[in-house]
Design an enzyme around this catalytic site. Structure first.
Site, PDB file in Angstrom:
ATOM      1  N   ASN A  87       0.854  -1.187   0.000  1.00  0.00           N
ATOM      2  CA  ASN A  87       0.000   0.000   0.000  1.00  0.00           C
ATOM      3  C   ASN A  87       0.891   1.239   0.000  1.00  0.00           C
ATOM      4  O   ASN A  87       1.875   1.283   0.742  1.00  0.00           O
ATOM      5  CB  ASN A  87      -0.897   0.011   1.244  1.00  0.00           C
ATOM      6  CG  ASN A  87      -1.935  -1.111   1.223  1.00  0.00           C
ATOM      7  OD1 ASN A  87      -2.427  -1.477   0.162  1.00  0.00           O
ATOM      8  ND2 ASN A  87      -2.261  -1.649   2.386  1.00  0.00           N
ATOM      9  N   GLN A  94      -2.083   3.233   2.919  1.00  0.00           N
ATOM     10  CA  GLN A  94      -0.918   3.041   3.797  1.00  0.00           C
ATOM     11  C   GLN A  94      -1.141   3.754   5.131  1.00  0.00           C
ATOM     12  O   GLN A  94      -1.528   4.927   5.170  1.00  0.00           O
ATOM     13  CB  GLN A  94       0.348   3.591   3.121  1.00  0.00           C
ATOM     14  CG  GLN A  94       1.618   3.315   3.922  1.00  0.00           C
ATOM     15  CD  GLN A  94       2.889   3.737   3.201  1.00  0.00           C
ATOM     16  OE1 GLN A  94       2.845   4.370   2.134  1.00  0.00           O
ATOM     17  NE2 GLN A  94       4.026   3.392   3.775  1.00  0.00           N
ATOM     18  N   HIS A 100       6.475  -1.887   3.623  1.00  0.00           N
ATOM     19  CA  HIS A 100       6.143  -3.264   3.978  1.00  0.00           C
ATOM     20  C   HIS A 100       5.334  -3.905   2.862  1.00  0.00           C
ATOM     21  O   HIS A 100       4.615  -3.227   2.123  1.00  0.00           O
ATOM     22  CB  HIS A 100       5.363  -3.329   5.300  1.00  0.00           C
ATOM     23  CG  HIS A 100       4.172  -2.416   5.353  1.00  0.00           C
ATOM     24  ND1 HIS A 100       4.275  -1.070   5.607  1.00  0.00           N
ATOM     25  CD2 HIS A 100       2.851  -2.670   5.162  1.00  0.00           C
ATOM     26  CE1 HIS A 100       3.065  -0.524   5.589  1.00  0.00           C
ATOM     27  NE2 HIS A 100       2.182  -1.476   5.313  1.00  0.00           N
ATOM     28  N   HIS A 102       2.495  -6.891   2.360  1.00  0.00           N
ATOM     29  CA  HIS A 102       1.548  -7.808   2.991  1.00  0.00           C
ATOM     30  C   HIS A 102       1.551  -9.119   2.197  1.00  0.00           C
ATOM     31  O   HIS A 102       1.379  -9.100   0.976  1.00  0.00           O
ATOM     32  CB  HIS A 102       0.122  -7.260   2.925  1.00  0.00           C
ATOM     33  CG  HIS A 102      -0.116  -5.974   3.654  1.00  0.00           C
ATOM     34  ND1 HIS A 102      -0.768  -5.910   4.860  1.00  0.00           N
ATOM     35  CD2 HIS A 102       0.184  -4.687   3.338  1.00  0.00           C
ATOM     36  CE1 HIS A 102      -0.876  -4.639   5.256  1.00  0.00           C
ATOM     37  NE2 HIS A 102      -0.302  -3.880   4.344  1.00  0.00           N
TER      38      HIS A 102
HETATM   39  P1  5GP Z   1      -0.728  -0.519   5.828  1.00  0.00           P
HETATM   40  O1  5GP Z   1      -2.160  -0.126   6.081  1.00  0.00           O
HETATM   41  O2  5GP Z   1       0.224   0.589   6.195  1.00  0.00           O
HETATM   42  O3  5GP Z   1      -0.474  -1.077   4.464  1.00  0.00           O
HETATM   43  O4  5GP Z   1      -0.461  -1.738   6.794  1.00  0.00           O
HETATM   44  C1  5GP Z   1      -0.052  -1.610   8.099  1.00  0.00           C
HETATM   45  C2  5GP Z   1      -0.382  -2.925   8.776  1.00  0.00           C
HETATM   46  O5  5GP Z   1       0.316  -2.956  10.004  1.00  0.00           O
HETATM   47  C3  5GP Z   1      -1.865  -3.102   9.103  1.00  0.00           C
HETATM   48  O6  5GP Z   1      -2.343  -4.272   8.470  1.00  0.00           O
HETATM   49  C4  5GP Z   1      -1.889  -3.209  10.623  1.00  0.00           C
HETATM   50  O7  5GP Z   1      -2.823  -4.156  11.094  1.00  0.00           O
HETATM   51  C5  5GP Z   1      -0.460  -3.614  10.952  1.00  0.00           C
HETATM   52  N1  5GP Z   1       0.022  -3.164  12.245  1.00  0.00           N
HETATM   53  C6  5GP Z   1      -0.118  -1.920  12.775  1.00  0.00           C
HETATM   54  N2  5GP Z   1       0.482  -1.862  13.978  1.00  0.00           N
HETATM   55  C7  5GP Z   1       0.999  -3.097  14.208  1.00  0.00           C
HETATM   56  C8  5GP Z   1       1.732  -3.645  15.306  1.00  0.00           C
HETATM   57  O8  5GP Z   1       2.035  -2.988  16.302  1.00  0.00           O
HETATM   58  N3  5GP Z   1       2.106  -4.948  15.188  1.00  0.00           N
HETATM   59  C9  5GP Z   1       1.800  -5.704  14.087  1.00  0.00           C
HETATM   60  N4  5GP Z   1       2.228  -6.972  14.088  1.00  0.00           N
HETATM   61  N5  5GP Z   1       1.120  -5.206  13.045  1.00  0.00           N
HETATM   62  C10 5GP Z   1       0.712  -3.916  13.106  1.00  0.00           C
END
Ligand code: 5GP
Length: 114
Positions: A87, A94, A100, A102
């Site tokens: 993302n 994001q 990162h 997924h």
């Molecule tokens: P994004 O939305 O930025 O693509 O994804 C961030 C991801 O990080 C989300 O799926 C969210 O659930 C995960 N996430 C956020 N904080 C933490 C955390 O403290 N530990 C873990 N393991 N995942 C997290």
């Protein structure tokens, strides 16, 4: 780059369920899983988003994808299939500004994504 929750996971100041680690990468399960398998693969080097990767990061990005492939095999979703998602910024959804990938699997995903 500002400290993020993921840089704190890299330096082990906050815990995570780590499923793979090497010199360059860390992979851990997502705290809010969107599928039976939901793993985040991150570079240890802090890069804010896909917008900021450079030619010199080619090998690193390749390592992320190869790690995802291996983890898909380890978690038994290679044959059924899986999705890799990066993302980027607001419209990409994001929320954590440390690059990162997924790795999602263990159920069927629709297309186009919501
Ligand atoms: P994004 O939305 O930025 O693509 O994804 C961030 C991801 O990080 C989300 O799926 C969210 O659930 C995960 N996430 C956020 N904080 C933490 C955390 O403290 N530990 C873990 N393991 N995942 C997290």
């Amino acid at each position: 780059m500002a400290e993020t929750i993921f840089s704190k996971i890299v330096d082990k100041s906050i815990p995570a369920n780590i499923v793979f680690e090497d010199e360059y990468l860390l992979a851990f399960t997502d705290v809010n899983p969107q599928a039976p398998v939901h793993i985040l693969i991150i570079p240890k080097k802090p890069i804010e988003s896909l917008n900021l990767i450079e030619e010199d990061d080619s090998t690193l990005i390749g390592k992320m994808v190869l790690a995802a492939k291996r983890l898909a095999c380890d978690f038994g979703i290679s044959e059924s299939g899986y999705r890799l998602v990066f993302n980027c910024n607001r419209d990409g959804g994001q929320t954590v500004f440390h690059l990162h990938c997924h790795l999602l699997g263990g159920r069927n995903f629709s297309w186009p994504p919501g």
